[in-house]
Design an enzyme around this catalytic site. Structure first.
Site, PDB file in Angstrom:
ATOM      1  N   TYR A  76     -25.906 -36.401   4.163  1.00  0.00           N
ATOM      2  CA  TYR A  76     -26.616 -37.192   5.170  1.00  0.00           C
ATOM      3  C   TYR A  76     -25.654 -38.054   5.979  1.00  0.00           C
ATOM      4  CZ  TYR A  76     -29.615 -40.152   7.748  1.00  0.00           C
ATOM      5  OH  TYR A  76     -30.194 -40.786   8.811  1.00  0.00           O
ATOM      6  N   LEU A  77     -24.695 -38.686   5.321  1.00  0.00           N
ATOM      7  CA  LEU A  77     -23.746 -39.542   6.036  1.00  0.00           C
ATOM      8  C   LEU A  77     -22.984 -38.752   7.092  1.00  0.00           C
ATOM      9  CD1 LEU A  77     -22.238 -42.204   6.467  1.00  0.00           C
ATOM     10  CD2 LEU A  77     -20.759 -41.587   4.539  1.00  0.00           C
ATOM     11  N   ALA A  78     -22.680 -37.502   6.803  1.00  0.00           N
ATOM     12  CA  ALA A  78     -21.949 -36.663   7.762  1.00  0.00           C
ATOM     13  C   ALA A  78     -22.658 -36.621   9.111  1.00  0.00           C
ATOM     14  CB  ALA A  78     -21.783 -35.250   7.202  1.00  0.00           C
ATOM     15  N   ASP A  79     -23.996 -36.514   9.088  1.00  0.00           N
ATOM     16  CA  ASP A  79     -24.758 -36.495  10.345  1.00  0.00           C
ATOM     17  C   ASP A  79     -24.502 -37.749  11.167  1.00  0.00           C
ATOM     18  OD1 ASP A  79     -25.879 -34.296   9.137  1.00  0.00           O
ATOM     19  OD2 ASP A  79     -27.792 -35.260   8.704  1.00  0.00           O
ATOM     20  N   GLN A  80     -24.419 -38.884  10.462  1.00  0.00           N
ATOM     21  CA  GLN A  80     -24.350 -40.175  11.146  1.00  0.00           C
ATOM     22  C   GLN A  80     -22.972 -40.496  11.716  1.00  0.00           C
ATOM     23  OE1 GLN A  80     -27.374 -41.537  11.519  1.00  0.00           O
ATOM     24  NE2 GLN A  80     -27.877 -39.663  10.414  1.00  0.00           N
ATOM     25  N   HIS A 106     -28.589 -30.053  10.026  1.00  0.00           N
ATOM     26  CA  HIS A 106     -28.649 -31.304  10.789  1.00  0.00           C
ATOM     27  C   HIS A 106     -27.296 -31.615  11.418  1.00  0.00           C
ATOM     28  CE1 HIS A 106     -32.311 -33.947   9.468  1.00  0.00           C
ATOM     29  NE2 HIS A 106     -32.635 -32.987  10.287  1.00  0.00           N
TER      30      HIS A 106
END
EC number: 6.5.1.4
Length: 338
Positions: free
Chosen positions: A283-287, A308
């Site tokens: 998830y952090l990768a997306d951000q 994503h």
């Protein structure tokens, strides 16, 4: 007059990520866009309250003119104006994620004419979105390395499906961007387990913590009892502090799902992260894609590039003069600016 960019909402996983990315970028670049097939890959396509709130928030902050901003709409035209700093408040009106609305509009305020405060009411503990503590303890320290100074505060919890939570972020304009280098996680420093309860018996939290402690050596074990009127709800989190990065994983409890099963889901997710030497979780990768693109340099490693992540990169490359490179070596993907 800038060229209209046309986007296909069915691209990638066909969810809300492409819309959120598409809203953030034109506020910064000034380029108008149109998107069709919004959330085409979902059982209930079109704009939900959370997405509509993000659209209206983006429009207010940059004085945009918008077509198609209504519940259920699968087509949107967005013509941005000038971003203005200020004090903003937005209400989702459901348990839709406060943090996803914030993440849509905050990047534009890095380029505003002064400091801003954005407050969003809705859901704070949602199974499909990051909680405020993820933003506060994981993302914002990394943004600070890049040169972004913002501070998120959780004012009131709001669990799915009732909502009623409030999250606020204070943000200042960015003077200059720095390159983020996250090639290696480094050794683990400590791990912290945490359980939130609202209107749920304490033994649920104790069983969840016991399940986590059965798999990991926890340096901290915290149980927080929230006021009953903020629930009912239960979230289990595990924070992994390493030498170069802190990651945080969470699972939201569900009715008729035992405490042990909820915590076991979290254990599985954390073990998957630790099984790879990659620095960044899925998830952090997306951000990190958008701030890294704005900096024009940087890299991170992730075990599995999600749909994503790839959707986010594709949208960013439509609006900004950058190209990303994804190179897989020994089960780790290195994501960098070419």
């Amino acid at each position: 007059m800038k060229r209209m960019i046309a986007l296909d909402g069915a691209q990638g996983e066909g969810g809300g990520q492409i819309l959120r990315s598409a809203l953030s970028l034109p506020m910064i670049t000034g380029q108008p866009f149109t998107i069709t097939g919004i959330r085409a890959g979902r059982a209930k396509p079109g704009l939900l309250r959370q997405h509509l709130t993000a659209v209206k928030a983006a429009a207010e902050i940059c004085r945009a003119t918008v077509e198609g901003a209504e519940l259920g709409s699968q087509r949107l035209v967005f013509r941005p104006g000038t971003v203005r700093g200020g004090d903003y408040r937005f209400a989702i009106g459901s348990a839709g994620s406060c943090t996803l609305v914030l993440q849509t509009v905050l990047p534009a305020l890095w380029f505003a004419d002064g400091p801003s405060r954005v407050e969003v009411s809705g859901g704070t503990d949602n199974p499909s979105a990051p909680p405020a503590d993820f933003i506060r303890r994981v993302l914002e320290p990394l943004l600070a390395r890049i040169g972004v100074h913002q501070q998120t505060t959780l004012l009131r919890h709001g669990f799915y499906p009732a909502g009623g939570g409030v999250v606020a972020t204070e943000v200042s304009p960015v003077a200059s961007f720095n390159s983020l280098q996250l090639g290696e996680r480094g050794n683990i420093v400590q791990m912290r387990g945490e359980v939130l309860l609202a209107g749920v018996p304490r033994h649920v939290a104790e069983r969840e913590i016991a399940t986590l402690a059965g798999s990991f050596s926890l340096h901290e074990q915290n149980i927080h009892n929230l006021p009953r009127d903020q629930g009912p709800g239960n979230t289990v989190s595990l924070e992994v502090e390493s030498e170069n990065i802190t990651e945080r994983f969470f699972v939201v409890g569900e009715k008729r799902v035992s405490a042990e099963v909820v915590a076991a889901q979290l254990v599985k997710e954390v073990k998957r992260y630790l099984a790879s030497p990659a620095a960044v979780g899925e998830y952090l990768a997306d951000q990190l894609v958008l701030p890294m693109a704005l900096a024009g340099a940087g890299e991170f490693t992730v075990a599995h590039p999600s749909c994503h992540l790839q959707t986010n990169i594709a949208v960013v490359e439509r609006f900004l003069p950058v190209r990303f490179s994804l190179i897989e070596t020994d089960g780790v993907t290195r994501v960098s600016i070419e």
